[in-house]
Scaffold this active site. Structure first.
Site, PDB file in Angstrom:
ATOM      1  N   THR A   1      -9.980 -23.818 -41.580  1.00 40.17           N
ATOM      2  CA  THR A   1      -9.726 -23.055 -40.343  1.00 40.17           C
ATOM      3  C   THR A   1      -9.415 -24.062 -39.235  1.00 40.17           C
ATOM      4  OG1 THR A   1     -12.099 -22.906 -39.917  1.00 40.17           O
ATOM      5  CG2 THR A   1     -11.039 -20.993 -40.938  1.00 40.17           C
TER       6      THR A   1
ATOM      7  N   LYS B   1     -15.279 -26.439 -46.322  1.00 38.89           N
ATOM      8  CA  LYS B   1     -14.577 -26.287 -45.046  1.00 38.89           C
ATOM      9  C   LYS B   1     -15.583 -26.049 -43.949  1.00 38.89           C
ATOM     10  CE  LYS B   1     -13.654 -23.184 -42.930  1.00 38.89           C
ATOM     11  NZ  LYS B   1     -14.288 -22.455 -41.781  1.00 38.89           N
TER      12      LYS B   1
ATOM     13  N   THR C   1     -22.897 -25.805 -43.632  1.00 39.11           N
ATOM     14  CA  THR C   1     -21.466 -25.678 -43.853  1.00 39.11           C
ATOM     15  C   THR C   1     -21.016 -24.268 -43.578  1.00 39.11           C
ATOM     16  OG1 THR C   1     -19.675 -26.022 -45.384  1.00 39.11           O
ATOM     17  CG2 THR C   1     -21.608 -24.943 -46.251  1.00 39.11           C
TER      18      THR C   1
ATOM     19  N   GLU D   1     -15.496 -30.519 -34.697  1.00 31.59           N
ATOM     20  CA  GLU D   1     -14.532 -30.176 -33.650  1.00 31.59           C
ATOM     21  C   GLU D   1     -14.589 -31.192 -32.516  1.00 31.59           C
ATOM     22  OE1 GLU D   1     -14.257 -25.429 -34.605  1.00 31.59           O
ATOM     23  OE2 GLU D   1     -15.617 -26.097 -33.044  1.00 31.59           O
TER      24      GLU D   1
ATOM     25  N   ASN E   1     -12.656 -24.972 -28.742  1.00 34.15           N
ATOM     26  CA  ASN E   1     -13.426 -23.738 -28.748  1.00 34.15           C
ATOM     27  C   ASN E   1     -13.053 -22.800 -27.613  1.00 34.15           C
ATOM     28  OD1 ASN E   1     -15.259 -23.706 -31.068  1.00 34.15           O
ATOM     29  ND2 ASN E   1     -15.743 -25.729 -30.260  1.00 34.15           N
TER      30      ASN E   1
END
Lengths: 409, 409
Positions: B156, B182, B193, B280, B404
């Site tokens: 993603t 992922k 996760t 991120e 985000n």
């Protein structure tokens, strides 16, 4: 830029009889800024305090707590910015005590009658000699009308000085309350603020004074969060000079007790919310209210899970009604038997979630409309009981990262 | 930019006998990208799973858990990205079941033999018809060599596909382990996760298989954090096809059990750390090791307090050895009887704190040197006992906020 927060007008801050404040530029970390505050109390004042529960609490916290516990009349509080005197070990304790000694010497009181407070960078030695050198200027500046300059002198990353004032009647006698606070990061319950000093001229005995303070702390500084970090230095001090001429409040069942308690909580709440409005990088002010829980404690758990989530906070920054992130936070708040099908979620007046999923009547544009506001209430209805709690927080923006990445540069 | 992480070479990912993978572009949220993965298992495979403990867990989690508990042989796992099917109530459950029904129909198995997984945006209805329309292409694509494309299909906000492979000997027989994962945000213990699928051709009974999985989860995905948010959809699935020809591991005291357990934990650890490296906005990879605690649990509390602190994480982003922030986090980690004077703090090999304050030999330039590295170990020595724990995290950067804030745009 603080969210809907401007500096108070100097004239709006009422002097409190028996309490004088003086500030100075001591050059503790930076030149040409007020960084030292002395609060001098007339004889007869009572002081109560609550402090950070951080195990690495700073040297001044240890000393202030010890001096309070000595039970002697507090005659002065001394506050420096620029250096937190935290993570400084034995030499930090010596520095905090030396500060008290110097204040005591200059004012002709005992060292144990002085409470020290520090805020700023952690793990740097406190330059005691600069504090000492600045004290005479503070003393020369002492006056009852200095609340606004005092608020300015305790700022660190704050962009707006925080101060507020109230007057209430206790049994027909007007009493005054005035307070200042500072803090913009490391804001979290137990204790939430970095520093807050509230003074009243009300006459109140030591035991009910502590009850007033505990109630105010719970509903103000322990109900806010900016980034979830609990500071090493937080303190909330309540001073009662006793000079208003009201009949002394001697116990919690005194009819005046509730009036004073609510006034202090209201004032402290305004200062606590001012800290959130001035939260590092804040662009939105967010109230999170959780209702119909089994206990206030579980309502607070849910509210803080929402208020702490970086994903929720960045969504608010983006004005993005990404409400699934709020649901996710509710889901990991730690209520094991939560029935998500009974829960409702509102953004202001807009019902977003019911029946475990998106409310059938919810339209994205309604959520979007609320999210664009600078003040937003998130309301969660748990449908499990009758308890409720509210916490206040702000969004997480680029500027939060910038401010905290560059704090020491 | 992920921290010291590159895509695995396709040739480095060993096929696992009895496990075939197929992907398709189903257009679930965006066109022209692989967003659907089918993992088909030969008869005889055993599957164990651990799932998010979020109370708002997604519909596919509820369905996958229920199907696993039915105890029937799992024959397929189906994974879509673009939509998490979370916060979707009853209709979400129907959508997850309909996905299983369609896989079962196409493969000629029972619906309860299919486990569904979803990741992506929360609170949007899952477009089941697009999932169904994509399944024939997945089935046409099924082959044992598709691990890398499978890793790509489940991404993603990931910037790098995450996959790893191992071969170990069990009683002289070579067995293979290959896994994909992922997740780049909403990374937190229980489960950390978002999605991880590890397959081995080893023969192992159901009970020891679950023990292997629990051990691996504890030392991998439950020991990492990016932002402290626990997803609604996290799952870690361990598949054992049993086709390697090894003597079946039937219990935990089997001599081969430890070999397989450690190999799976090692593989899962690599995938979990890959998630942190691709956190991120991450620019630094940070291991937080806490030693000499009374219990592993208290070591984890301290490690996570450090790893979650936004103030600590922004200081790492800024390469600023603002170590007081680490001390503050240790102080509020919740160890009531912590003696800060006995604690030592190291940045890699540099001792920073001892005796409750800055180590006498510490020089800022030494801390600065370590902070500039892209990989840093924070080591806390509590001097209270013999337990230890390590967690892995990353810094908090401007890009975290950007990613985000703009995730849905």
């Amino acid at each position: 830029m603080a969210v809907n927060l401007t500096a108070p007008l100097a004239g709006s801050l009422h002097p409190v009889a028996g309490v004088r404040l003086g500030t100075a530029q001591a050059g503790i970390r930076k030149a040409n800024r007020r960084d030292l505050l002395l609060i001098a109390l007339d004889e007869g004042a009572r002081v109560a305090g609550v402090f950070t529960r951080n195990r690495f609490c700073a040297a001044p916290v240890l000393v202030a707590r010890a001096h309070l516990e000595e039970g002697e009349q507090v005659r002065a509080l001394v506050v420096n910015t620029g250096n937190a005197n935290a993570g400084t070990g034995e030499s930090g304790l010596r520095a905090a005590r030396a500060t008290c000694d110097e204040v005591a010497r200059l004012l002709g009181v005992q060292s144990t009658q002085v409470l020290p407070f520090s805020t700023g960078v952690i793990m740097e030695p406190l330059p005691v000699e600069r504090v000492a050198a600045g004290l005479p200027a503070c003393i020369a500046d002492l006056r009852a009308g200095n609340w606004l300059t005092a608020a300015e002198a305790i700022m660190t990353t704050d962009t707006v000085p925080k101060a507020a004032s109230r007057r209430v009647l206790l049994g027909g006698t007007e009493v005054t309350l005035t307070g200042i606070a500072k803090g913009a990061g490391m804001i979290h319950p137990d204790m939430a603020t970095m520093l807050c000093f509230v003074a009243t001229d009300a006459a109140i005995a030591a035991v009910p004074l502590r009850a007033v303070l505990a109630h105010a702390a719970e509903h103000s500084f322990n109900s806010i969060t900016v980034d979830g970090d609990t500071s090493t230095n937080d303190a909330f001090m309540l001073i009662a000079s006793g000079q208003a001429g009201n009949r002394e409040i001697v116990a919690e069942d005194d009819s005046d007790f509730g009036v004073l308690r609510d006034a202090v909580a209201d004032l402290a709440g305004e200062l606590a919310r001012a800290i959130v409005r001035d939260g590092e990088g804040a662009t939105k002010f967010i109230a999170v209210r959780v209702e119909q829980g089994v206990s206030r404690e579980e309502c607070r758990k849910v509210a803080f899970a929402i208020a702490h989530s970086p994903l929720v906070k960045t969504a608010f920054f983006a004005s993005d009604p990404n409400l699934g992130r709020i649901l996710a936070a509710i889901g990991y708040a730690g209520i094991d038997d939560l029935d998500v099908a009974r829960l409702q979620l509102f953004l202001d007046d807009v019902r977003v979630v019911s029946g475990g999923g998106r409310d059938p009547a919810y339209r994205e544009e309604d959520g979007q409309r609320v999210m664009r506001q600078s003040e937003i209430t998130v309301r969660v209805v748990l449908d499990r009981g009758t308890a409720a709690a509210t916490v206040w927080t702000c969004d997480l923006s680029h500027d939060y990262v910038t401010i905290n990445a560059e704090y020491r540069t």
